[in-house]
Design an enzyme around this catalytic site. Structure first.
Site, mmCIF file in Angstrom:
data_model
loop_
_atom_site.group_PDB
_atom_site.id
_atom_site.type_symbol
_atom_site.label_atom_id
_atom_site.label_comp_id
_atom_site.label_asym_id
_atom_site.label_seq_id
_atom_site.Cartn_x
_atom_site.Cartn_y
_atom_site.Cartn_z
ATOM 1 N N HIS A 35 0.903 -1.323 -0.002
ATOM 2 C CA HIS A 35 -0.028 -0.028 0.114
ATOM 3 C C HIS A 35 0.897 1.224 0.042
ATOM 4 O O HIS A 35 1.370 1.503 0.976
ATOM 5 C CB HIS A 35 -0.984 0.068 1.389
ATOM 6 C CG HIS A 35 -1.947 1.147 1.119
ATOM 7 N ND1 HIS A 35 -3.116 0.932 0.712
ATOM 8 C CD2 HIS A 35 -1.738 2.564 1.285
ATOM 9 C CE1 HIS A 35 -3.831 2.067 0.702
ATOM 10 N NE2 HIS A 35 -2.995 3.283 1.154
ATOM 11 N N CYS A 36 0.947 1.957 -1.151
ATOM 12 C CA CYS A 36 1.773 3.211 -1.123
ATOM 13 C C CYS A 36 1.294 3.590 -2.463
ATOM 14 O O CYS A 36 0.368 3.327 -3.236
ATOM 15 C CB CYS A 36 3.439 2.931 -1.339
ATOM 16 S SG CYS A 36 3.664 1.381 -2.724
ATOM 17 N N HIS A 37 1.846 5.040 -2.701
ATOM 18 C CA HIS A 37 1.317 6.016 -3.599
ATOM 19 C C HIS A 37 2.391 6.849 -4.291
ATOM 20 O O HIS A 37 3.573 6.789 -3.871
ATOM 21 C CB HIS A 37 0.502 7.071 -3.086
ATOM 22 C CG HIS A 37 -0.917 6.544 -1.947
ATOM 23 N ND1 HIS A 37 -1.792 5.994 -2.679
ATOM 24 C CD2 HIS A 37 -0.656 6.498 -0.896
ATOM 25 C CE1 HIS A 37 -2.504 5.696 -1.511
ATOM 26 N NE2 HIS A 37 -1.897 5.969 -0.092
ATOM 27 N N ASP A 252 2.380 2.751 3.413
ATOM 28 C CA ASP A 252 1.206 4.119 2.851
ATOM 29 C C ASP A 252 2.067 5.391 2.599
ATOM 30 O O ASP A 252 1.684 6.512 2.651
ATOM 31 C CB ASP A 252 0.337 4.218 3.966
ATOM 32 C CG ASP A 252 -0.896 5.265 3.626
ATOM 33 O OD1 ASP A 252 -1.086 5.325 2.296
ATOM 34 O OD2 ASP A 252 -1.376 5.983 4.631
ATOM 35 N N ASN A 257 -2.530 13.201 4.104
ATOM 36 C CA ASN A 257 -3.397 13.650 5.031
ATOM 37 C C ASN A 257 -3.082 13.225 6.499
ATOM 38 O O ASN A 257 -3.984 13.389 7.422
ATOM 39 C CB ASN A 257 -4.943 13.070 4.643
ATOM 40 C CG ASN A 257 -5.306 13.643 3.576
ATOM 41 O OD1 ASN A 257 -5.559 14.883 3.184
ATOM 42 N ND2 ASN A 257 -5.554 12.880 2.503
#
Length: 298
Positions: A35-37, A252, A257
């Site tokens: 899970h990463c962006h 993440d 945010n």
């Protein structure tokens, strides 16, 4: 209101820690950040005009360096809502990865079957829905169902980003989903409410279902004590106890945010042996589980 005024009201995210330290723990070969962006750069991959936040650019080049520092070699790139339904940023990253990356896309009903097929050919294996309030709240559930059915046609899964309270509201819906589904960030249950809080009880019950996967990431999001976020450890351990073969781990990065404690990703990697001291379980969660779900070959 003009577009300049509207743009000024979009909150800007805190930047990730620029001094990621090498963790003491070294992950096994083939370990996956599930899970990463990738964000921007905005001049090449523009952010959506109707986004709810503006991230700092966190391009592929920085992510590649991060993986080297952390000792990770595979990744699942989750296209964040700030890019809207334009998935180009993660498709380009996957294409450059030597088959070591897969992706989770944002879609809507404007996507044709041909568009879905192109996404699949580009390494997309799932679609994501945000339910959390600060990202717009509950999606249109009619559209949700129709898109889930279309995802099923490609043997994809759906990723669900919930607030803890949403687990109460959508418990029965989760039990009827016709595809594998993943719950992000341990359901965002606040550690201060304890292991006996009702949302976490629901999460553990749902996690026993054969089509439910849970990401034991987001320690910095659920922690009430702050760095190094060890109050998240019992929650991850409880999830692993009921679903060790359907748990995933991720950073993440770059932590969009985050309001208070921006984590150092080296600290997050060093939580792994606290979550699961057993080396065989570490390999299962970091290597075998994502391999089974995403079919890595690189």
């Amino acid at each position: 209101m003009g577009w300049r005024s509207a743009l000024a009201e979009i909150p800007v995210c805190m930047a990730p820690d620029a001094n990621t330290r090498a963790p003491k723990y070294r992950p096994p070969p083939g370990a996956c950040d599930a899970h990463c962006h990738i964000f921007g750069p905005g001049n090449k991959y523009p952010y959506a005009p109707d986004r709810s936040y503006t991230p700092p650019d966190a391009p592929l080049e920085r992510f590649v360096e991060l993986q080297k520092t952390l000792g990770l070699s595979r990744a699942v790139l989750v296209n964040a809502s700030c890019h809207g339904v334009d998935n180009t940023v993660i498709l380009d990253a996957i294409a450059q990865s030597g088959d070591r990356y897969r992706g989770v896309a944002n879609v809507d009903e404007s996507f044709s079957d041909r568009d879905f097929a192109k996404l699949h050919a580009g390494g997309i294996r799932g679609i994501r829905f945000n339910f959390v309030q600060h990202l717009g709240g509950t999606p249109d559930m009619g559209e949700f169902k129709r898109l889930v059915d279309r995802a099923a046609a490609f043997d994809w899964h759906v990723v669900l980003h919930f607030d803890a309270k949403d687990l109460l509201e959508f418990d029965s819906m989760l039990r009827t989903l016709p595809v594998p589904f993943i719950i992000d960030h341990m359901g965002r249950v606040p550690t201060k409410d304890g292991l006996d809080q009702e949302p976490f009880k629901i999460l553990l019950n749902v996690a026993r279902m054969e089509n439910c996967w849970v990401k034991i990431c987001g320690a910095e999001r659920i922690s009430s004590k702050g760095p190094p976020f060890t109050d998240a450890v019992p929650f991850a351990q409880a999830i692993l106890e009921v679903a060790p073969n359907r748990a995933l781990w991720g950073t993440d990065w770059p932590h969009p945010n985050i309001k208070k404690h921006m984590p150092n990703d080296g600290d997050l990697v060093d939580l792994i042996p606290k979550f699961m001291p057993d080396a065989a379980l570490q390999r299962q969660v970091l290597v075998d589980n994502p391999q089974r779900l995403y079919g890595f070959t690189g």
